[in-house]
Design a protein around this motif. Structure first.
Motif, PDB file in Angstrom:
ATOM      1  N   ASP A 125       0.845  -1.192   0.000  1.00 58.37           N
ATOM      2  CA  ASP A 125       0.000   0.000   0.000  1.00 58.37           C
ATOM      3  C   ASP A 125       0.884   1.246   0.000  1.00 58.37           C
ATOM      4  O   ASP A 125       1.633   1.482   0.953  1.00 58.37           O
ATOM      5  N   PRO A 126       0.828   2.068  -1.049  1.00 60.93           N
ATOM      6  CA  PRO A 126       1.684   3.266  -1.118  1.00 60.93           C
ATOM      7  C   PRO A 126       1.492   4.209   0.060  1.00 60.93           C
ATOM      8  O   PRO A 126       2.459   4.800   0.546  1.00 60.93           O
ATOM      9  N   ALA A 127       0.247   4.344   0.526  1.00 59.83           N
ATOM     10  CA  ALA A 127      -0.008   5.236   1.659  1.00 59.83           C
ATOM     11  C   ALA A 127       0.672   4.720   2.918  1.00 59.83           C
ATOM     12  O   ALA A 127       1.250   5.490   3.693  1.00 59.83           O
ATOM     13  N   ALA A 128       0.629   3.402   3.118  1.00 58.44           N
ATOM     14  CA  ALA A 128       1.286   2.816   4.288  1.00 58.44           C
ATOM     15  C   ALA A 128       2.795   2.989   4.194  1.00 58.44           C
ATOM     16  O   ALA A 128       3.456   3.323   5.179  1.00 58.44           O
ATOM     17  N   SER A 129       3.348   2.770   3.005  1.00 58.16           N
ATOM     18  CA  SER A 129       4.796   2.923   2.822  1.00 58.16           C
ATOM     19  C   SER A 129       5.229   4.351   3.106  1.00 58.16           C
ATOM     20  O   SER A 129       6.256   4.587   3.751  1.00 58.16           O
ATOM     21  N   SER A 130       4.455   5.320   2.634  1.00 64.84           N
ATOM     22  CA  SER A 130       4.774   6.723   2.874  1.00 64.84           C
ATOM     23  C   SER A 130       4.783   7.032   4.366  1.00 64.84           C
ATOM     24  O   SER A 130       5.658   7.756   4.867  1.00 64.84           O
ATOM     25  N   SER A 131       3.819   6.463   5.088  1.00 65.34           N
ATOM     26  CA  SER A 131       3.757   6.667   6.530  1.00 65.34           C
ATOM     27  C   SER A 131       4.960   6.043   7.229  1.00 65.34           C
ATOM     28  O   SER A 131       5.558   6.643   8.128  1.00 65.34           O
ATOM     29  N   LEU A 132       5.347   4.834   6.810  1.00 66.00           N
ATOM     30  CA  LEU A 132       6.492   4.155   7.423  1.00 66.00           C
ATOM     31  C   LEU A 132       7.780   4.950   7.188  1.00 66.00           C
ATOM     32  O   LEU A 132       8.644   5.009   8.063  1.00 66.00           O
ATOM     33  N   ILE A 133       7.909   5.540   6.008  1.00 70.36           N
ATOM     34  CA  ILE A 133       9.094   6.353   5.709  1.00 70.36           C
ATOM     35  C   ILE A 133       9.183   7.524   6.686  1.00 70.36           C
ATOM     36  O   ILE A 133      10.249   7.810   7.240  1.00 70.36           O
ATOM     37  N   SER A 134       8.061   8.181   6.939  1.00 69.18           N
ATOM     38  CA  SER A 134       8.055   9.299   7.881  1.00 69.18           C
ATOM     39  C   SER A 134       8.360   8.832   9.303  1.00 69.18           C
ATOM     40  O   SER A 134       9.102   9.482  10.041  1.00 69.18           O
ATOM     41  N   LEU A 135       7.787   7.685   9.689  1.00 71.44           N
ATOM     42  CA  LEU A 135       7.996   7.163  11.037  1.00 71.44           C
ATOM     43  C   LEU A 135       9.435   6.715  11.274  1.00 71.44           C
ATOM     44  O   LEU A 135       9.885   6.620  12.419  1.00 71.44           O
ATOM     45  N   SER A 136      10.166   6.436  10.192  1.00 71.50           N
ATOM     46  CA  SER A 136      11.546   5.955  10.347  1.00 71.50           C
ATOM     47  C   SER A 136      12.523   7.074  10.721  1.00 71.50           C
ATOM     48  O   SER A 136      13.593   6.797  11.277  1.00 71.50           O
ATOM     49  N   THR A 137      12.177   8.314  10.422  1.00 68.97           N
ATOM     50  CA  THR A 137      13.117   9.423  10.626  1.00 68.97           C
ATOM     51  C   THR A 137      13.621   9.532  12.064  1.00 68.97           C
ATOM     52  O   THR A 137      14.840   9.605  12.296  1.00 68.97           O
ATOM     53  N   PRO A 138      12.734   9.549  13.083  1.00 66.13           N
ATOM     54  CA  PRO A 138      13.258   9.639  14.455  1.00 66.13           C
ATOM     55  C   PRO A 138      14.078   8.423  14.864  1.00 66.13           C
ATOM     56  O   PRO A 138      14.963   8.532  15.718  1.00 66.13           O
ATOM     57  N   ARG A 139      13.829   7.275  14.252  1.00 61.33           N
ATOM     58  CA  ARG A 139      14.630   6.090  14.578  1.00 61.33           C
ATOM     59  C   ARG A 139      16.048   6.238  14.022  1.00 61.33           C
ATOM     60  O   ARG A 139      17.020   5.857  14.670  1.00 61.33           O
ATOM     61  N   ILE A 140      16.142   6.780  12.824  1.00 63.72           N
ATOM     62  CA  ILE A 140      17.471   7.020  12.255  1.00 63.72           C
ATOM     63  C   ILE A 140      18.221   8.036  13.105  1.00 63.72           C
ATOM     64  O   ILE A 140      19.428   7.887  13.378  1.00 63.72           O
TER      65      ILE A 140
END
Length: 285
Positions: free
Chosen positions: A128-143
């Motif tokens: 799901d492109p929308a889910a992938s986009s959300s996961l990309i944003s959520l990854s930033t604080p982890r990085i």
């Protein structure tokens, strides 16, 4: 964690004008949808299994935006440490995935790099492109948390290495905080069109850090098919630190070719490290 913690806010807002109450409701719904894209309970089960069974390196529990997540750290045994690499797995993968991620954790640590493989947010439907986009944003604080961990170990030369969706996460981070990393390796990343909002496009055009775009000749059609486009964007924008490497015979997971992948990435990183070290001013006597 209760996703509806903000319901008291709604209750107390009944004295507010209707338009403001509607805006608050819309914001709460959007936040709930954003959070639900990541399956935290499933991620925790995977992380606990990895932490219990890891055979190389040590499990480290980090925190980002109140979410506790797993990272796997290997300290390089090399006499000279070149820096640290943060590894970001593909969708449906994890921090010790047997292809690409696990081999790179070991190979790069043997070549002078501390490696930190982060468990990134996962979704029930990675297609799901929308889910992938959300996961990309959520990854930033982890990085960010991963970089902070390496900094706490006196490592300030940090490289991001992402595979598939992990590469998009790395590129997205580079567009926002490129000053916190020295270089980036994107493994098997696609660009569907010359979309200026795409993190792949933005990173190629808008960052000055060295980027290695590496993929297999038998990779997914979207990856192979957009290779010329990715290279062309770099050329048109004068990105002389962008390199593209097509590995003959390799598929998306570099099945049976893990050593070749590790060798190419390590060689490129060694050259990049030599270049930025040469630019550093000499130490004061």
């Amino acid at each position: 964690m209760n996703r509806y913690r903000c319901s008291p806010i709604l209750a107390s807002s009944r004295t507010l004008p209707v338009a403001i109450r509607r805006l608050l409701l819309l914001l709460i719904v959007c936040m709930a949808e954003f959070t639900s894209a990541a399956n935290l309970s499933r991620e925790l089960r995977i992380a606990e299994e990895l932490a219990a069974g890891v055979t190389e390196g040590n499990p480290v529990w980090l925190e980002a935006d109140t979410v506790r997540f797993l990272a796997l750290h290997i300290q390089t045994p090399a006499a000279e440490r070149l820096g640290g690499v943060i590894l970001l797995h593909d969708s449906n993968g994890h921090a010790d995935w047997h292809e690409v991620i696990q081999p790179l954790r070991r190979q790069l640590s043997e070549r002078g790099w501390d490696s930190l493989s982060i468990q990134t947010p996962i979704s029930d439907d990675p297609s799901d492109p929308a889910a992938s986009s959300s996961l990309i944003s959520l990854s930033t604080p982890r990085i960010q948390a991963g970089i902070d961990f390496l900094n706490s170990r006196q490592i300030d030369q940090t490289i991001l290495i992402g595979h598939g969706l992990g590469a998009e996460m790395a590129l997205n981070f580079a567009t926002q905080q490129g000053n916190r990393i020295r270089a980036l390796v994107a493994i098997g990343v696609a660009l569907s069109a010359e979309n200026r909002e795409d993190p792949v496009f933005q990173a190629i055009t808008g960052t000055e850090i060295p980027i290695l775009d590496i993929f297999g000749s038998r990779d997914h059609p979207a990856v192979v098919g957009s290779a010329t486009l990715r290279r062309g964007i770099a050329i048109r924008n004068g990105r002389d630190q962008f390199r593209q490497d097509k590995v003959a015979g390799a598929d998306h997971y570099f099945s049976g070719m893990q050593d070749e992948l590790g060798h190419r990435i390590a060689a490129w990183l060694k050259r990049a490290a030599g270049q930025w070290r040469a630019k550093q001013p000499p130490s004061a006597p």
